[in-house]
Design a protein around this motif. Structure first.
Motif, PDB file in Angstrom:
ATOM      1  N   THR A  25       0.849  -1.002  -0.145  1.00 51.69           N
ATOM      2  CA  THR A  25       0.217  -0.141  -0.089  1.00 51.69           C
ATOM      3  C   THR A  25       0.557   1.473   0.200  1.00 51.69           C
ATOM      4  O   THR A  25       2.383   0.912   0.480  1.00 51.69           O
ATOM      5  CB  THR A  25      -0.800  -0.129   1.758  1.00 51.69           C
ATOM      6  OG1 THR A  25       0.000  -0.013   2.443  1.00 51.69           O
ATOM      7  CG2 THR A  25      -1.794  -1.361   1.092  1.00 51.69           C
ATOM      8  N   THR A  45      -7.136   2.924   2.126  1.00 56.56           N
ATOM      9  CA  THR A  45      -8.052   2.641   1.743  1.00 56.56           C
ATOM     10  C   THR A  45      -8.316   1.181   2.272  1.00 56.56           C
ATOM     11  O   THR A  45      -7.766   0.563   3.229  1.00 56.56           O
ATOM     12  CB  THR A  45      -6.324   2.104   0.722  1.00 56.56           C
ATOM     13  OG1 THR A  45      -5.353   1.313   1.319  1.00 56.56           O
ATOM     14  CG2 THR A  45      -5.921   3.204  -0.392  1.00 56.56           C
ATOM     15  N   ASN A  46      -9.021   0.472   1.474  1.00 57.71           N
ATOM     16  CA  ASN A  46     -10.025  -0.615   1.303  1.00 57.71           C
ATOM     17  C   ASN A  46      -9.033  -2.070   1.864  1.00 57.71           C
ATOM     18  O   ASN A  46      -9.728  -2.804   2.753  1.00 57.71           O
ATOM     19  CB  ASN A  46     -10.141  -1.273   0.823  1.00 57.71           C
ATOM     20  CG  ASN A  46     -11.928  -0.608  -0.009  1.00 57.71           C
ATOM     21  OD1 ASN A  46     -11.826   0.907   0.829  1.00 57.71           O
ATOM     22  ND2 ASN A  46     -12.432  -1.175  -0.814  1.00 57.71           N
ATOM     23  N   ASN A  47      -7.336  -1.870   1.062  1.00 58.10           N
ATOM     24  CA  ASN A  47      -6.802  -2.867   1.483  1.00 58.10           C
ATOM     25  C   ASN A  47      -5.782  -2.647   2.398  1.00 58.10           C
ATOM     26  O   ASN A  47      -4.741  -3.338   2.695  1.00 58.10           O
ATOM     27  CB  ASN A  47      -6.225  -3.847   0.152  1.00 58.10           C
ATOM     28  CG  ASN A  47      -4.852  -1.916  -0.650  1.00 58.10           C
ATOM     29  OD1 ASN A  47      -5.345  -0.794   0.195  1.00 58.10           O
ATOM     30  ND2 ASN A  47      -4.301  -2.080  -1.214  1.00 58.10           N
ATOM     31  N   VAL A  54      -6.350  -3.731  -7.162  1.00 58.12           N
ATOM     32  CA  VAL A  54      -7.639  -3.273  -7.736  1.00 58.12           C
ATOM     33  C   VAL A  54      -7.266  -3.490  -9.159  1.00 58.12           C
ATOM     34  O   VAL A  54      -6.502  -3.221  -9.814  1.00 58.12           O
ATOM     35  CB  VAL A  54      -7.902  -1.471  -7.764  1.00 58.12           C
ATOM     36  CG1 VAL A  54      -9.237  -1.759  -9.185  1.00 58.12           C
ATOM     37  CG2 VAL A  54      -8.016  -1.457  -6.303  1.00 58.12           C
ATOM     38  N   ASP A  61     -13.949   1.881  -6.904  1.00 58.88           N
ATOM     39  CA  ASP A  61     -12.150   1.934  -6.324  1.00 58.88           C
ATOM     40  C   ASP A  61     -11.665   1.881  -7.024  1.00 58.88           C
ATOM     41  O   ASP A  61     -10.040   2.395  -6.254  1.00 58.88           O
ATOM     42  CB  ASP A  61     -12.613   0.673  -6.017  1.00 58.88           C
ATOM     43  CG  ASP A  61     -13.468   0.212  -4.329  1.00 58.88           C
ATOM     44  OD1 ASP A  61     -13.730   1.003  -3.760  1.00 58.88           O
ATOM     45  OD2 ASP A  61     -13.937  -0.468  -4.009  1.00 58.88           O
ATOM     46  N   TYR A  65     -10.137   3.900  -4.094  1.00 63.08           N
ATOM     47  CA  TYR A  65      -9.797   2.758  -2.737  1.00 63.08           C
ATOM     48  C   TYR A  65      -9.967   2.487  -2.139  1.00 63.08           C
ATOM     49  O   TYR A  65      -9.657   2.244  -1.015  1.00 63.08           O
ATOM     50  CB  TYR A  65      -7.996   1.949  -3.369  1.00 63.08           C
ATOM     51  CG  TYR A  65      -8.331   0.075  -3.256  1.00 63.08           C
ATOM     52  CD1 TYR A  65      -9.515  -0.163  -3.273  1.00 63.08           C
ATOM     53  CD2 TYR A  65      -7.116  -0.295  -2.768  1.00 63.08           C
ATOM     54  CE1 TYR A  65      -9.771  -1.899  -3.171  1.00 63.08           C
ATOM     55  CE2 TYR A  65      -7.223  -1.748  -3.225  1.00 63.08           C
ATOM     56  CZ  TYR A  65      -8.234  -1.948  -3.298  1.00 63.08           C
ATOM     57  OH  TYR A  65      -8.686  -3.274  -3.089  1.00 63.08           O
ATOM     58  N   THR A  66     -11.298   3.217  -1.687  1.00 60.03           N
ATOM     59  CA  THR A  66     -11.905   3.765  -0.102  1.00 60.03           C
ATOM     60  C   THR A  66     -13.543   3.511   0.015  1.00 60.03           C
ATOM     61  O   THR A  66     -13.605   3.621   1.353  1.00 60.03           O
ATOM     62  CB  THR A  66     -12.008   5.157   0.008  1.00 60.03           C
ATOM     63  OG1 THR A  66     -12.475   5.989  -1.155  1.00 60.03           O
ATOM     64  CG2 THR A  66     -10.291   5.795   0.276  1.00 60.03           C
ATOM     65  N   TYR A 180      -1.688  -0.704  -7.837  1.00 57.67           N
ATOM     66  CA  TYR A 180      -2.282   0.010  -5.920  1.00 57.67           C
ATOM     67  C   TYR A 180      -1.769   1.184  -6.217  1.00 57.67           C
ATOM     68  O   TYR A 180      -0.990   1.825  -6.583  1.00 57.67           O
ATOM     69  CB  TYR A 180      -1.212  -0.891  -5.494  1.00 57.67           C
ATOM     70  CG  TYR A 180       0.049  -1.834  -5.831  1.00 57.67           C
ATOM     71  CD1 TYR A 180      -0.941  -2.471  -4.635  1.00 57.67           C
ATOM     72  CD2 TYR A 180      -0.058  -2.476  -6.912  1.00 57.67           C
ATOM     73  CE1 TYR A 180      -0.766  -4.214  -5.053  1.00 57.67           C
ATOM     74  CE2 TYR A 180      -0.284  -4.563  -6.934  1.00 57.67           C
ATOM     75  CZ  TYR A 180      -0.522  -5.454  -5.608  1.00 57.67           C
ATOM     76  OH  TYR A 180      -0.097  -6.874  -6.014  1.00 57.67           O
ATOM     77  N   SER A 182      -3.190   5.278  -3.809  1.00 58.65           N
ATOM     78  CA  SER A 182      -3.744   5.822  -3.170  1.00 58.65           C
ATOM     79  C   SER A 182      -4.166   6.948  -2.778  1.00 58.65           C
ATOM     80  O   SER A 182      -3.544   7.644  -4.211  1.00 58.65           O
ATOM     81  CB  SER A 182      -2.711   5.890  -1.708  1.00 58.65           C
ATOM     82  OG  SER A 182      -1.755   6.290  -1.732  1.00 58.65           O
TER      83      SER A 182
END
Length: 235
Positions: A25, A45-47, A54, A61, A65-66, A180, A182
């Motif tokens: 991340t 982020t979700n990850n 993604v 996302d 990605y949130t 990847y 953010s």
């Protein structure tokens, strides 16, 4: 030789650990040479735990990605013309390229800005080094993060800064590229009167069929590589 059940379980566990370590991340910025704490100036982020990428460039996302975290962050001052860094929680493990986009926030500021519509412009990219098909290398691979100069003529105000590292090790089939992503929040000070562009929407900037996304990087060795998306605006 057949492995015993405990050895098989250990092998599976080690494989899972290796896979997680291979993902990453981008939770921190680097401002005035100082790395900010994780997820303070970058939207979580979700990850943030799984580090999963993604792969659908049409997903909402694909922007920040949130969708699960619904995160916002604290906005940090960054001077126009200064160096801004974006740091990973490890290294950019995979071969691939990097694109950095920015979007000027609405009057309400970066904290509530969603980034809808054609508001994004590219400010930085890292591609590949090629020599006509004999070899290809990826300068971003294994870097702990990237840094770039915030354009000196960028107008003052609040912005989202979107990091995008594209892992291309499995990109020979559609949907195989891994993104990847953010989004950090910055307040640009001492800016100029430039007009950033071209402006694109995210998602919408890619279809997934671009030559810089749908590509076999191993065979035949590509003779050249072009980052997907618009040209870099340097101010």
């Amino acid at each position: 030789m057949r492995l015993s059940k405990p050895l098989l379980q250990l092998s599976s566990l080690l494989s899972a650990i290796t896979l997680v370590r291979a993902h990453y991340t981008f939770p921190s910025l680097v401002v005035n040479g100082v790395t900010t704490p994780a997820w303070v100036n970058v939207r979580k982020t979700n990850n943030y735990n799984t580090q999963a990428p993604v792969t659908d460039v049409t997903s909402t996302d694909f922007r920040c990605y949130t969708s699960e975290t619904q995160a916002t962050a604290t906005t940090i001052d960054v001077a126009a013309g200064s160096t801004l860094g974006i740091m990973s929680d490890g290294t950019i493990y995979h071969p691939g390229s990097v694109n950095v986009y920015m979007a000027h926030a609405s009057n309400n500021g970066a904290a509530t800005f969603a980034g809808d519509g054609a508001v994004w412009f590219k400010v930085y990219e890292i591609g590949a080094v090629t020599n006509g098909g004999t070899s290809i290398s990826w300068p971003a691979q294994n870097l702990p993060g990237i840094s770039f100069t915030v354009p000196r003529n960028l107008p003052s105000g609040q912005y989202l800064v979107r990091m995008e590292a594209i892992a291309l090790h499995a990109a020979s089939t559609f949907g195989g590229a891994q993104f990847y992503i953010s989004c950090g929040q910055i307040n640009v000070t001492g800016g100029g009167s430039g007009t950033p562009g071209p402006l694109v929407a995210i998602p919408g900037v890619y279809t997934g069929h671009e030559a810089g996304i749908l590509i076999n990087i191993y065979y035949p060795i590509p003779t050249n590589y072009t980052n997907p998306g618009p040209a870099v605006w340097s101010g």
